[in-house]
Motif scaffolding. Structure first.
Motif, PDB file in Angstrom:
ATOM      1  N   MET A  95       0.839  -1.172   0.000  1.00 28.54           N
ATOM      2  CA  MET A  95       0.000   0.000   0.000  1.00 28.54           C
ATOM      3  C   MET A  95       0.890   1.243   0.000  1.00 28.54           C
ATOM      4  O   MET A  95       1.811   1.357   0.792  1.00 28.54           O
ATOM      5  N   ARG A  96       0.624   2.151  -0.911  1.00 26.67           N
ATOM      6  CA  ARG A  96       1.372   3.409  -0.993  1.00 26.67           C
ATOM      7  C   ARG A  96       0.935   4.361   0.113  1.00 26.67           C
ATOM      8  O   ARG A  96      -0.128   4.216   0.680  1.00 26.67           O
ATOM      9  N   GLU A  97       1.776   5.352   0.364  1.00 27.79           N
ATOM     10  CA  GLU A  97       1.399   6.399   1.310  1.00 27.79           C
ATOM     11  C   GLU A  97       0.396   7.325   0.646  1.00 27.79           C
ATOM     12  O   GLU A  97       0.379   7.473  -0.569  1.00 27.79           O
ATOM     13  N   ALA A  98      -0.416   7.968   1.461  1.00 23.72           N
ATOM     14  CA  ALA A  98      -1.376   8.939   0.943  1.00 23.72           C
ATOM     15  C   ALA A  98      -0.613  10.141   0.385  1.00 23.72           C
ATOM     16  O   ALA A  98       0.478  10.478   0.856  1.00 23.72           O
ATOM     17  N   HIS A  99      -1.213  10.796  -0.610  1.00 24.82           N
ATOM     18  CA  HIS A  99      -0.581  11.947  -1.248  1.00 24.82           C
ATOM     19  C   HIS A  99      -1.647  12.816  -1.919  1.00 24.82           C
ATOM     20  O   HIS A  99      -2.779  12.380  -2.128  1.00 24.82           O
ATOM     21  N   LEU A 100      -1.254  14.031  -2.259  1.00 23.66           N
ATOM     22  CA  LEU A 100      -2.134  14.933  -2.992  1.00 23.66           C
ATOM     23  C   LEU A 100      -2.046  14.630  -4.476  1.00 23.66           C
ATOM     24  O   LEU A 100      -0.966  14.329  -4.996  1.00 23.66           O
ATOM     25  N   THR A 101      -3.187  14.739  -5.145  1.00 23.98           N
ATOM     26  CA  THR A 101      -3.224  14.539  -6.586  1.00 23.98           C
ATOM     27  C   THR A 101      -4.383  15.339  -7.166  1.00 23.98           C
ATOM     28  O   THR A 101      -5.288  15.749  -6.440  1.00 23.98           O
ATOM     29  N   ALA A 102      -4.347  15.534  -8.462  1.00 24.03           N
ATOM     30  CA  ALA A 102      -5.469  16.186  -9.137  1.00 24.03           C
ATOM     31  C   ALA A 102      -6.683  15.261  -9.084  1.00 24.03           C
ATOM     32  O   ALA A 102      -6.537  14.034  -9.127  1.00 24.03           O
ATOM     33  N   PRO A 103      -7.883  15.817  -8.959  1.00 20.31           N
ATOM     34  CA  PRO A 103      -9.091  14.982  -9.015  1.00 20.31           C
ATOM     35  C   PRO A 103      -9.082  14.141 -10.291  1.00 20.31           C
ATOM     36  O   PRO A 103      -8.704  14.623 -11.359  1.00 20.31           O
ATOM     37  N   ASP A 104      -9.478  12.879 -10.177  1.00 21.21           N
ATOM     38  CA  ASP A 104      -9.355  11.972 -11.319  1.00 21.21           C
ATOM     39  C   ASP A 104     -10.471  10.933 -11.300  1.00 21.21           C
ATOM     40  O   ASP A 104     -10.918  10.509 -10.232  1.00 21.21           O
ATOM     41  N   LEU A 105     -10.861  10.503 -12.475  1.00 23.50           N
ATOM     42  CA  LEU A 105     -11.902   9.491 -12.632  1.00 23.50           C
ATOM     43  C   LEU A 105     -11.542   8.187 -11.915  1.00 23.50           C
ATOM     44  O   LEU A 105     -12.414   7.439 -11.485  1.00 23.50           O
TER      45      LEU A 105
ATOM     46  N   TRP B 292      -6.726  14.109  -1.558  1.00 29.07           N
ATOM     47  CA  TRP B 292      -5.832  13.310  -0.728  1.00 29.07           C
ATOM     48  C   TRP B 292      -6.246  11.859  -0.944  1.00 29.07           C
ATOM     49  O   TRP B 292      -7.382  11.484  -0.659  1.00 29.07           O
ATOM     50  N   VAL B 293      -5.336  11.060  -1.493  1.00 32.28           N
ATOM     51  CA  VAL B 293      -5.670   9.692  -1.880  1.00 32.28           C
ATOM     52  C   VAL B 293      -4.576   8.726  -1.439  1.00 32.28           C
ATOM     53  O   VAL B 293      -3.424   9.117  -1.219  1.00 32.28           O
ATOM     54  N   ARG B 294      -4.962   7.463  -1.335  1.00 30.69           N
ATOM     55  CA  ARG B 294      -4.011   6.374  -1.121  1.00 30.69           C
ATOM     56  C   ARG B 294      -4.480   5.243  -2.017  1.00 30.69           C
ATOM     57  O   ARG B 294      -5.627   4.797  -1.920  1.00 30.69           O
ATOM     58  N   ASP B 295      -3.594   4.781  -2.862  1.00 28.76           N
ATOM     59  CA  ASP B 295      -3.950   3.772  -3.867  1.00 28.76           C
ATOM     60  C   ASP B 295      -5.174   4.285  -4.637  1.00 28.76           C
ATOM     61  O   ASP B 295      -5.106   5.364  -5.207  1.00 28.76           O
TER      62      ASP B 295
ATOM     63  N   GLY C 250      -4.277  10.691  11.226  1.00 29.05           N
ATOM     64  CA  GLY C 250      -3.158  11.555  10.859  1.00 29.05           C
ATOM     65  C   GLY C 250      -3.237  12.120   9.444  1.00 29.05           C
ATOM     66  O   GLY C 250      -2.328  12.838   9.020  1.00 29.05           O
ATOM     67  N   HIS C 251      -4.312  11.814   8.736  1.00 29.21           N
ATOM     68  CA  HIS C 251      -4.412  12.294   7.353  1.00 29.21           C
ATOM     69  C   HIS C 251      -4.500  13.811   7.251  1.00 29.21           C
ATOM     70  O   HIS C 251      -3.877  14.419   6.372  1.00 29.21           O
ATOM     71  N   ALA C 252      -5.274  14.453   8.121  1.00 32.22           N
ATOM     72  CA  ALA C 252      -5.433  15.903   8.036  1.00 32.22           C
ATOM     73  C   ALA C 252      -4.100  16.614   8.243  1.00 32.22           C
ATOM     74  O   ALA C 252      -3.770  17.554   7.510  1.00 32.22           O
ATOM     75  N   THR C 253      -3.321  16.162   9.211  1.00 35.62           N
ATOM     76  CA  THR C 253      -2.018  16.783   9.472  1.00 35.62           C
ATOM     77  C   THR C 253      -1.094  16.628   8.267  1.00 35.62           C
ATOM     78  O   THR C 253      -0.447  17.590   7.841  1.00 35.62           O
ATOM     79  N   ALA C 254      -1.048  15.431   7.702  1.00 36.23           N
ATOM     80  CA  ALA C 254      -0.190  15.187   6.541  1.00 36.23           C
ATOM     81  C   ALA C 254      -0.692  15.940   5.312  1.00 36.23           C
ATOM     82  O   ALA C 254       0.102  16.528   4.559  1.00 36.23           O
ATOM     83  N   LEU C 255      -2.000  15.948   5.091  1.00 30.59           N
ATOM     84  CA  LEU C 255      -2.575  16.673   3.957  1.00 30.59           C
ATOM     85  C   LEU C 255      -2.228  18.152   4.055  1.00 30.59           C
ATOM     86  O   LEU C 255      -1.779  18.761   3.073  1.00 30.59           O
ATOM     87  N   LEU C 256      -2.426  18.742   5.230  1.00 30.41           N
ATOM     88  CA  LEU C 256      -2.129  20.169   5.380  1.00 30.41           C
ATOM     89  C   LEU C 256      -0.650  20.445   5.176  1.00 30.41           C
ATOM     90  O   LEU C 256      -0.285  21.438   4.532  1.00 30.41           O
ATOM     91  N   ARG C 257       0.216  19.594   5.649  1.00 25.93           N
ATOM     92  CA  ARG C 257       1.657  19.775   5.455  1.00 25.93           C
ATOM     93  C   ARG C 257       1.974  19.846   3.959  1.00 25.93           C
ATOM     94  O   ARG C 257       2.689  20.730   3.500  1.00 25.93           O
ATOM     95  N   GLU C 258       1.421  18.916   3.187  1.00 26.63           N
ATOM     96  CA  GLU C 258       1.663  18.931   1.739  1.00 26.63           C
ATOM     97  C   GLU C 258       1.016  20.135   1.075  1.00 26.63           C
ATOM     98  O   GLU C 258       1.578  20.727   0.164  1.00 26.63           O
ATOM     99  N   ALA C 259      -0.188  20.509   1.530  1.00 24.05           N
ATOM    100  CA  ALA C 259      -0.879  21.662   0.938  1.00 24.05           C
ATOM    101  C   ALA C 259      -0.100  22.949   1.172  1.00 24.05           C
ATOM    102  O   ALA C 259      -0.052  23.817   0.285  1.00 24.05           O
TER     103      ALA C 259
END
Length: 165
Positions: A1-11, A69-72, A108-117
């Motif tokens: 399983m990959r780590e969560a990350h920011l990405t463009a909205p996608d189908l 914010w997505v994972r896999d 911990g997703h919100a903290t990580a998401l905000l850090r990347e944002a």
């Protein structure tokens, strides 16, 4: 399983996004998004809003970027990064607004998401980002403070205003 990350909205995240809407009880509000073709058109509109054309900017107030914010293949949350502030956003909203779907909260997703944002905001020239939250939203306050947020004041709109950066 990959780590969560920011990405463009996608189908790719269609099914998971619909699941998140069910968690938010917005299922009936987004009936038109069930069809993959309609969802793809909605994604195109969202990607364009706030970045091209006067009508899109007027509809969404200021130039901005929306990232997920997505994972896999799982949609976990979203962030909106406003590339400029107007009077309304200075009082309520700020540069960065985010949310995590209910089933992914407390991990911990919100903290990580905000850090990347915050990193994305800096790439767009925002050296100090304004974030706002309700005074009784203790979880959001912790997330902002974990990311270096310094409380500035309480806005006229009743929101705590933090500066990060």
């Amino acid at each position: 399983m990959r780590e969560a990350h920011l990405t463009a909205p996608d189908l790719r995240y269609h099914r998971s996004f619909l699941g998140a809407l069910r968690e938010y009880h917005e299922d009936e509000l987004r009936e038109n998004l069930r069809d993959p073709a309609d969802f793809a058109r909605w994604l195109d509109d969202m990607r364009e809003a706030g970045s091209h054309g006067t009508a899109a900017i007027e509809r969404d107030r200021v130039r901005h970027r929306i990232l997920w914010w997505v994972r896999d293949d799982d949609y976990l949350g979203r962030v909106r990064i406003n590339l400029e502030l107007n009077d309304e956003l200075t009082e309520f909203g700020g540069h960065i607004g985010y949310d995590i779907r209910p089933s992914a909260r407390g991990q911990g997703h919100a903290t990580a998401l905000l850090r990347e944002a915050i990193g994305v905001a800096k790439e767009h020239g925002i050296v100090r980002a304004l974030l706002t939250c309700a005074p009784d939203n203790h979880a959001s306050r912790r997330v902002i403070e974990r990311n270096g947020g310094v409380l500035h004041d309480l806005s006229a709109a009743g929101r705590l205003r933090y500066w990060v950066g």
